[in-house]
Design a protein around this motif. Structure first.
Motif, PDB file in Angstrom:
ATOM      1  N   PHE A   7       0.988  -0.911  -0.041  1.00 15.82           N
ATOM      2  CA  PHE A   7      -0.146  -0.162  -0.189  1.00 15.82           C
ATOM      3  C   PHE A   7       0.524   1.299  -0.095  1.00 15.82           C
ATOM      4  O   PHE A   7       1.472   1.798   1.377  1.00 15.82           O
ATOM      5  N   LEU A   9       2.796   3.566  -3.196  1.00 16.02           N
ATOM      6  CA  LEU A   9       3.727   3.486  -4.410  1.00 16.02           C
ATOM      7  C   LEU A   9       5.096   5.523  -4.464  1.00 16.02           C
ATOM      8  O   LEU A   9       5.193   5.546  -5.718  1.00 16.02           O
ATOM      9  N   GLY A  10       4.840   5.018  -3.778  1.00 18.70           N
ATOM     10  CA  GLY A  10       5.842   6.042  -3.034  1.00 18.70           C
ATOM     11  C   GLY A  10       7.909   5.815  -3.384  1.00 18.70           C
ATOM     12  O   GLY A  10       7.289   4.654  -3.589  1.00 18.70           O
ATOM     13  N   VAL A  12       9.680   4.393  -0.761  1.00 12.46           N
ATOM     14  CA  VAL A  12       8.980   2.928   0.305  1.00 12.46           C
ATOM     15  C   VAL A  12       8.476   2.123  -0.774  1.00 12.46           C
ATOM     16  O   VAL A  12       9.377   0.923  -1.044  1.00 12.46           O
ATOM     17  N   GLY A  13       7.632   2.221  -1.043  1.00 14.77           N
ATOM     18  CA  GLY A  13       6.893   1.715  -1.588  1.00 14.77           C
ATOM     19  C   GLY A  13       6.892   0.605  -2.380  1.00 14.77           C
ATOM     20  O   GLY A  13       7.076  -0.543  -2.789  1.00 14.77           O
ATOM     21  N   ASP A  31      -2.373   2.168  -4.859  1.00 17.87           N
ATOM     22  CA  ASP A  31      -2.353   3.750  -4.749  1.00 17.87           C
ATOM     23  C   ASP A  31      -3.693   4.385  -4.740  1.00 17.87           C
ATOM     24  O   ASP A  31      -4.388   3.632  -5.846  1.00 17.87           O
ATOM     25  N   VAL A  32      -3.806   5.562  -4.406  1.00 14.69           N
ATOM     26  CA  VAL A  32      -4.401   6.058  -4.268  1.00 14.69           C
ATOM     27  C   VAL A  32      -4.605   7.142  -5.038  1.00 14.69           C
ATOM     28  O   VAL A  32      -5.667   7.691  -5.992  1.00 14.69           O
ATOM     29  N   ASN A  33      -3.426   7.015  -5.562  1.00 13.26           N
ATOM     30  CA  ASN A  33      -3.283   8.028  -7.196  1.00 13.26           C
ATOM     31  C   ASN A  33      -3.207   7.227  -8.247  1.00 13.26           C
ATOM     32  O   ASN A  33      -2.268   5.883  -8.949  1.00 13.26           O
ATOM     33  N   LYS A  36       0.403   7.157 -10.779  1.00 14.69           N
ATOM     34  CA  LYS A  36       1.141   5.468  -9.799  1.00 14.69           C
ATOM     35  C   LYS A  36       1.390   4.447 -10.581  1.00 14.69           C
ATOM     36  O   LYS A  36       1.994   4.024 -10.670  1.00 14.69           O
ATOM     37  N   CYS A  84       3.112   0.576   3.033  1.00 13.33           N
ATOM     38  CA  CYS A  84       4.223   2.203   2.808  1.00 13.33           C
ATOM     39  C   CYS A  84       3.940   3.433   2.563  1.00 13.33           C
ATOM     40  O   CYS A  84       4.019   4.326   1.976  1.00 13.33           O
ATOM     41  N   VAL A  85       2.640   4.259   3.141  1.00 11.94           N
ATOM     42  CA  VAL A  85       1.987   5.709   2.890  1.00 11.94           C
ATOM     43  C   VAL A  85       2.426   6.282   3.593  1.00 11.94           C
ATOM     44  O   VAL A  85       3.779   6.217   4.589  1.00 11.94           O
ATOM     45  N   ARG A 102      -6.499   5.178   6.449  1.00 12.64           N
ATOM     46  CA  ARG A 102      -6.766   5.093   5.522  1.00 12.64           C
ATOM     47  C   ARG A 102      -6.752   3.591   4.972  1.00 12.64           C
ATOM     48  O   ARG A 102      -7.233   3.245   4.612  1.00 12.64           O
ATOM     49  N   ARG A 123       5.450  -0.588   7.687  1.00  9.03           N
ATOM     50  CA  ARG A 123       7.002   0.282   6.751  1.00  9.03           C
ATOM     51  C   ARG A 123       7.174   1.453   7.278  1.00  9.03           C
ATOM     52  O   ARG A 123       7.609   1.827   7.097  1.00  9.03           O
ATOM     53  N   GLU A 158      11.749   0.586   7.304  1.00  8.53           N
ATOM     54  CA  GLU A 158      11.980   0.975   6.486  1.00  8.53           C
ATOM     55  C   GLU A 158      13.487   1.691   6.467  1.00  8.53           C
ATOM     56  O   GLU A 158      13.642   2.809   6.886  1.00  8.53           O
ATOM     57  N   THR A 160      16.237   2.563   4.215  1.00  8.40           N
ATOM     58  CA  THR A 160      16.749   2.770   2.894  1.00  8.40           C
ATOM     59  C   THR A 160      16.863   4.315   3.126  1.00  8.40           C
ATOM     60  O   THR A 160      15.711   4.495   3.453  1.00  8.40           O
ATOM     61  N   LYS A 211      13.229   2.824  14.833  1.00 10.11           N
ATOM     62  CA  LYS A 211      13.324   4.053  13.426  1.00 10.11           C
ATOM     63  C   LYS A 211      13.497   5.148  13.554  1.00 10.11           C
ATOM     64  O   LYS A 211      14.618   6.032  13.143  1.00 10.11           O
TER      65      LYS A 211
END
Ligand SMILES: NC(=O)c1ccc[n+]([C@@H]2O[C@H](COP(=O)([O-])OP(=O)(O)OC[C@H]3O[C@@H](n4cnc5c(N)ncnc54)[C@H](O)[C@@H]3O)[C@@H](O)[C@H]2O)c1
Length: 449
Positions: A7, A9-10, A12-13, A31-33, A36, A84-85, A102, A123, A158, A160, A211
């Protein structure tokens, strides 16, 4: 191979989805976008990140990676959902958890009719306690199912860095898997089975906190180095040469040294030298807020110990440890001396034990210091542990020169121990018994919360 939904797709996702697909797993990104989603569906990376586009294209061609805006279908087609949002800051600094909430609602809705057990893995960076206070209740409410029975919530923060996120994902320094029931980590162990670096299995709270600790420490390192470099520059000293030498010491500087939670620092060097640097900056009209904050922060830590003692409302205190560290009789700027002075000022009756300190042996500035700070210390100081402990209602342990066995052999169940050496979670210090010290209450162990 696992079936995974991701969840968000930025940065991290998208990297998580593409790397897991490359490792052979069946991955669907959500993704809600729609932009993407379309990008990933057409084999393009939804964010700019080295090596990502190649992995997305490869994943699409192998039919192991797809993307959708339909959260429900993604949950039904997977066993593990990674959240991953984004978790941006609100104006106040508070974390905006609305995207996480959400995602949890969408996952919960999808889980309602789902028969199989499902794993939800956070994440996104969230503060300790978020899984328990928000993620689990939100999924439970939306799914009408029970955490631990129908689904599990884990934390897999995460680490990275943007710009080399794929390389970091494939070659991490550490992997942290958090769950309050280790059985919940089974699919994550499989997913990360071949990862390099050390894998830590821990609780949800520790995983969430690690983190933040990493990022706070990285930020601290940058600001520390920049303040030192600014000071160097004003003093006409080569900051790079200083850093080269400073970082070459992997015993005390770039190491685990000084990173054990414990009592305040003291001694004849650290306070004096930090004070001198801060004063030097002031004379040069250089604002060095980090360096200036070190001594106040140390003092605040000491005050928490004082508060912990005073909160017990008991007056007969035995302080174990007087010198600033074990194995020395140096009392100069010892935090125990400051603690005792504060307690005496609050009307407490304080007795002190230190096996290394004999007043008769003290000389020079060390002797002068203790005479100035606590003039009648001689009447309070003893090298007889049992006698000091037996007279006390509270035993304050400020030295590592005493092990737990020796301590437990001398304390009575009616006494309170305030252990400044190693804080335990608050829950462990509430009530009348901490597990490893039956019958002993340890209020100060919660003082670092
Ligand atoms: N960027 C980094 O390098 C990095 C590194 C470590 C940790 N993190 C943490 O990871 C999290 C994600 O960071 P990011 O930089 O990838 O964020 P981002 O803003 O790049 O991406 C977040 C994505 O989530 C999507 N999204 C929002 N609500 C959604 C929903 N309900 N369902 C599905 N998708 C939704 C957005 O459209 C967006 O594409 C944050 O908590 C961040 O602090 C980021």
């Amino acid at each position: 191979m696992a079936r995974v939904s991701v969840f968000g797709l930025g940065y991290v996702g998208a990297v998580t989805a593409a790397c897991l697909a490359d490792a052979g797993h069946e991955v669907v990104g959500v993704d809600v976008n729609p932009v993407k989603v379309d990008m990933m569906e057409s084999g393009r990376a939804p964010v700019l990140e080295p090596r990502l586009e190649g992995l997305v294209e490869k994943g699409r061609r192998a039919c192991r990676l797809r993307a959708t805006t339909n959260a429900s279908s993604a949950v039904h087609e997977s066993d593990v959902s990674f959240i991953c949002v984004g978790t941006p800051s609100l104006h106040s600094g508070r974390l905006d958890l609305s995207s996480v909430a959400r995602s949890c609602e969408a996952i919960g809705d999808a889980l309602r009719p789902k028969k199989e057990f499902h794993w939800v893995v956070t994440r996104s960076t969230v503060l300790p306690g978020t899984a328990k206070s928000m993620i689990i209740p939100t999924i439970e409410a939306a799914s009408e199912k029970r955490a631990g029975v129908d689904f599990a919530v884990c934390s897999n923060p995460e680490f990275t860095r943007e710009g080399c996120a794929v390389a970091d994902f494939l070659n991490p320094a550490i992997t942290v898997l958090g769950a309050d029931d280790p059985l919940h980590l089974v699919p994550l162990r499989d997913l990360y089975g071949k990862t390099s670096g050390q894998v830590f299995e821990t609780s949800l709270g520790v995983a969430e906190m690690v983190k933040y600790v990493c990022n706070a420490f990285h930020a601290l390192k940058v600001t520390f180095t920049n303040e030192i470099a600014s000071l160097c520059s004003q003093l006409d000293v080569d900051a790079r040469a200083v850093t080269r030498v400073f970082t070459a010491d992997t015993k005390l500087n770039i190491s685990k040294a000084y990173l054990d939670p414990g009592f305040a620092f003291g001694g004849s060097c650290l306070p004096k030298d930090v004070r001198a640097l801060a004063y030097c900056g002031k004379q040069l009209d250089l604002d060095l807020p980090l360096l200036r904050a070190i001594l106040p922060s140390n003092q605040a830590h000491l005050e928490r110990a004082v508060e912990a003692v005073l909160a017990t409302k008991r007056k007969r205190i035995g302080v174990l440890g007087l010198s600033f560290k074990p194995g020395t009789d140096d009392l100069r700027e010892s935090p125990s001396v400051q603690l005792i002075k504060r307690l005496l000022g609050e009307g407490c009756d304080v007795q002190v034990w230190d096996k290394d300190v004999s007043l008769g042996r003290l000389a020079g500035s060390n002797r002068q210091f203790i005479q100035d700070e606590i003039p009648h210390i001689g009447a309070r100081l003893s090298t007889d542990l049992e006698s000091v402990v037996s007279q006390s209602e509270i035993v304050v342990v400020g030295t590592n020169s005493l092990n737990d066995e020796a301590l437990l052999a001398t304390v009575r169940p009616d006494q309170l121990i305030i252990d400044l050496r190693a804080p335990l979670p608050r829950a462990a210090s509430v009530g009348t018994a901490a597990d490893h010290m039956p019958g002993v209450y340890q209020p100060a162990l919660s003082m670092r919360q």
